[in-house]
Every structure is written in structure tokens, then in C-alpha cells.
Write an enzyme that holds these catalytic residues in place. Sequence first.
Site, PDB file in Angstrom:
ATOM      1  N   ARG A 247     -11.702  23.060 -40.518  1.00 35.36           N
ATOM      2  CA  ARG A 247     -12.242  23.017 -41.881  1.00 35.36           C
ATOM      3  C   ARG A 247     -11.427  23.881 -42.836  1.00 35.36           C
ATOM      4  O   ARG A 247     -11.371  23.618 -44.031  1.00 35.36           O
ATOM      5  CB  ARG A 247     -13.689  23.524 -41.907  1.00 35.36           C
TER       6      ARG A 247
ATOM      7  N   GLU B  18     -19.717  15.480 -52.353  1.00 30.70           N
ATOM      8  CA  GLU B  18     -19.626  15.071 -50.951  1.00 30.70           C
ATOM      9  C   GLU B  18     -18.165  15.113 -50.488  1.00 30.70           C
ATOM     10  O   GLU B  18     -17.246  14.970 -51.295  1.00 30.70           O
ATOM     11  CB  GLU B  18     -20.214  13.641 -50.861  1.00 30.70           C
ATOM     12  N   ASP B  19     -17.957  15.294 -49.194  1.00 29.70           N
ATOM     13  CA  ASP B  19     -16.583  15.335 -48.681  1.00 29.70           C
ATOM     14  C   ASP B  19     -15.976  13.940 -48.562  1.00 29.70           C
ATOM     15  O   ASP B  19     -14.896  13.667 -49.068  1.00 29.70           O
ATOM     16  CB  ASP B  19     -16.512  16.072 -47.329  1.00 29.70           C
TER      17      ASP B  19
ATOM     18  N   PHE C 154      -9.326   9.179 -38.836  1.00 30.32           N
ATOM     19  CA  PHE C 154     -10.223  10.334 -38.825  1.00 30.32           C
ATOM     20  C   PHE C 154      -9.452  11.524 -39.396  1.00 30.32           C
ATOM     21  O   PHE C 154      -8.437  11.929 -38.835  1.00 30.32           O
ATOM     22  CB  PHE C 154     -10.719  10.637 -37.414  1.00 30.32           C
TER      23      PHE C 154
ATOM     24  N   ASP D 198     -17.691   7.344 -45.609  1.00 33.69           N
ATOM     25  CA  ASP D 198     -17.115   6.549 -44.523  1.00 33.69           C
ATOM     26  C   ASP D 198     -17.901   5.236 -44.460  1.00 33.69           C
ATOM     27  O   ASP D 198     -17.589   4.289 -45.173  1.00 33.69           O
ATOM     28  CB  ASP D 198     -17.203   7.378 -43.238  1.00 33.69           C
TER      29      ASP D 198
HETATM   30  P1  5GP Z   1     -20.891   8.139 -43.450  1.00 38.99           P
HETATM   31  O1  5GP Z   1     -22.376   8.248 -43.384  1.00 38.99           O
HETATM   32  O2  5GP Z   1     -20.412   7.712 -44.827  1.00 38.99           O
HETATM   33  O3  5GP Z   1     -20.371   7.227 -42.379  1.00 38.99           O
HETATM   34  O4  5GP Z   1     -20.244   9.557 -43.141  1.00 38.99           O
HETATM   35  C1  5GP Z   1     -20.998  10.710 -43.200  1.00 38.99           C
HETATM   36  C2  5GP Z   1     -20.247  11.956 -42.839  1.00 38.99           C
HETATM   37  O5  5GP Z   1     -19.435  11.759 -41.687  1.00 38.99           O
HETATM   38  C3  5GP Z   1     -19.310  12.500 -43.888  1.00 38.99           C
HETATM   39  O6  5GP Z   1     -19.968  13.201 -44.911  1.00 38.99           O
HETATM   40  C4  5GP Z   1     -18.429  13.396 -43.040  1.00 38.99           C
HETATM   41  O7  5GP Z   1     -19.046  14.649 -42.840  1.00 38.99           O
HETATM   42  C5  5GP Z   1     -18.344  12.639 -41.730  1.00 38.99           C
HETATM   43  N1  5GP Z   1     -17.080  11.886 -41.677  1.00 38.99           N
HETATM   44  C6  5GP Z   1     -16.846  10.613 -41.986  1.00 38.99           C
HETATM   45  N2  5GP Z   1     -15.548  10.272 -41.844  1.00 38.99           N
HETATM   46  C7  5GP Z   1     -14.935  11.401 -41.435  1.00 38.99           C
HETATM   47  C8  5GP Z   1     -13.566  11.745 -41.142  1.00 38.99           C
HETATM   48  O8  5GP Z   1     -12.613  10.941 -41.238  1.00 38.99           O
HETATM   49  N3  5GP Z   1     -13.343  13.029 -40.769  1.00 38.99           N
HETATM   50  C9  5GP Z   1     -14.334  13.961 -40.660  1.00 38.99           C
HETATM   51  N4  5GP Z   1     -13.983  15.188 -40.299  1.00 38.99           N
HETATM   52  N5  5GP Z   1     -15.621  13.682 -40.937  1.00 38.99           N
HETATM   53  C10 5GP Z   1     -15.908  12.421 -41.332  1.00 38.99           C
END
Ligand code: 5GP
Length: 182
Positions: free
Chosen positions: A168, A102-103, A155, A106
Site C-alpha cells: 500500500r 474510492e481506490d 491486479f 473493478d
Molecule cells: P469491486 O467491488 O469493484 O469489484 O472492487 C472492490 C474492491 O476490490 C476495490 O475497492 C479494491 O479494494 C479491490 N480491488 C479491485 N481490483 C483491485 C486491484 O486490481 N488491486 C487491488 N489491490 N485491489 C483491487
Amino acid sequence: MKDLYADIDYVLIDEEKMQARINELAQMIDTDYGDSDNLLFLCILKGGYMFMSDLSRACKAPHVIDFMAVSSYGDSTTSSGAVQIALDLKSSIEGWDVLIVEDIIDTGLTLSYLLENLKARKPKSLKICSLLSKPVRHKVEIPIDYLGFEVPDEFVVGYGLDFAQLYRNLPFIAVLKPEVFS
Ligand code: 5GP
């Protein structure tokens, strides 16, 4: 041509630091999965593609790869909380050692949903490898087995992560100038 670099406020994690950490993660994964005959790297699209590519190359343990796409932020920078599977696996993962690649974690809501969904498919094991985590933003507890870096509540873009689908391809993790968002 739009100059993506002109939109960057500062670089948070540079290429050298990133590649060094990915090599460390690969060594841990090789050690932990050295005896596995059924190892699957499951990349979560789109954000995980660059990390997956480098991690897969850095790992010596034999593995297959597959992809899932789930809903994420769209063009905004705040989580909707809603999770939708846009692209699903075509093969069964029953009996496989599955490593989710996973990237960023958050709020953790996406992975929390995915974990439950994947557990129901009866993998032999299910672990998480995330390049980034924003601990202060977590809303649910996620067991991160392999983590690249903790990042502050900013972010971030680059190295697979987008803002409005751009940035990206930057080879590092960066924070954009505030005016880019407005
Ligand atoms: P979560 O469900 O944990 O809140 O986040 C899900 C997705 O939101 C991550 O897999 C990512 O694709 C996107 N995301 C969350 N934080 C960031 C951020 O700081 N930058 C970017 N570009 N995408 C984010």
C-alpha cells in the site's frame, strides 16, 4: 527487510502522472462544489486512504472528511461479490453533498451496494471520485463522476492498494511479478 520493490513487474502509473491527474480532479471538484456549504469527502478504507489524503490537500473547496470500511478481496485477487460494512459513519449525511473517494472500481459490486445504502440516508447529492477503473471488469454500471485513470485487466498494487495487505505504501500504481501470487 523484505524489498517490496523487488516484487514489482512494472509501474503502470508513476508518481508524477498521478499527482498531475489528482490536481486536475481537484480543480474540477473545486469548480463543481465551490458553492457547497456541506461538502463531505467519504473515503472508502482501506484502499482509498492515500488518494483521499492527496485529493483532500489538493482541493481548495472547504470540506469535512469521514471514513467507511467495507469488505474487499481479503488476501486473494478475485472479488467475492459479498459486501459487508466493517466501519460505518457515526454522523448523519442527510442534506450533505457527499463525494465518495474510492481506490478502484473493478466489478463495481461494492460501490453499487454502497450507493444504494448511502442514498437511503438522504444526502443532498452523492457523487463518486475513483482513482482507477477497470472498464472490462465492470459487472454493473456505476456512474463515475470523477475518474483518475482507466487501467487494463491487471491486479494492481500501490498508492493505497494492497496484495495480502502489503504494497500500500508504494507511491505509484504497479503490477506485481506473477511469482508473487503463487
Ligand atoms: P469491486 O467491488 O469493484 O469489484 O472492487 C472492490 C474492491 O476490490 C476495490 O475497492 C479494491 O479494494 C479491490 N480491488 C479491485 N481490483 C483491485 C486491484 O486490481 N488491486 C487491488 N489491490 N485491489 C483491487
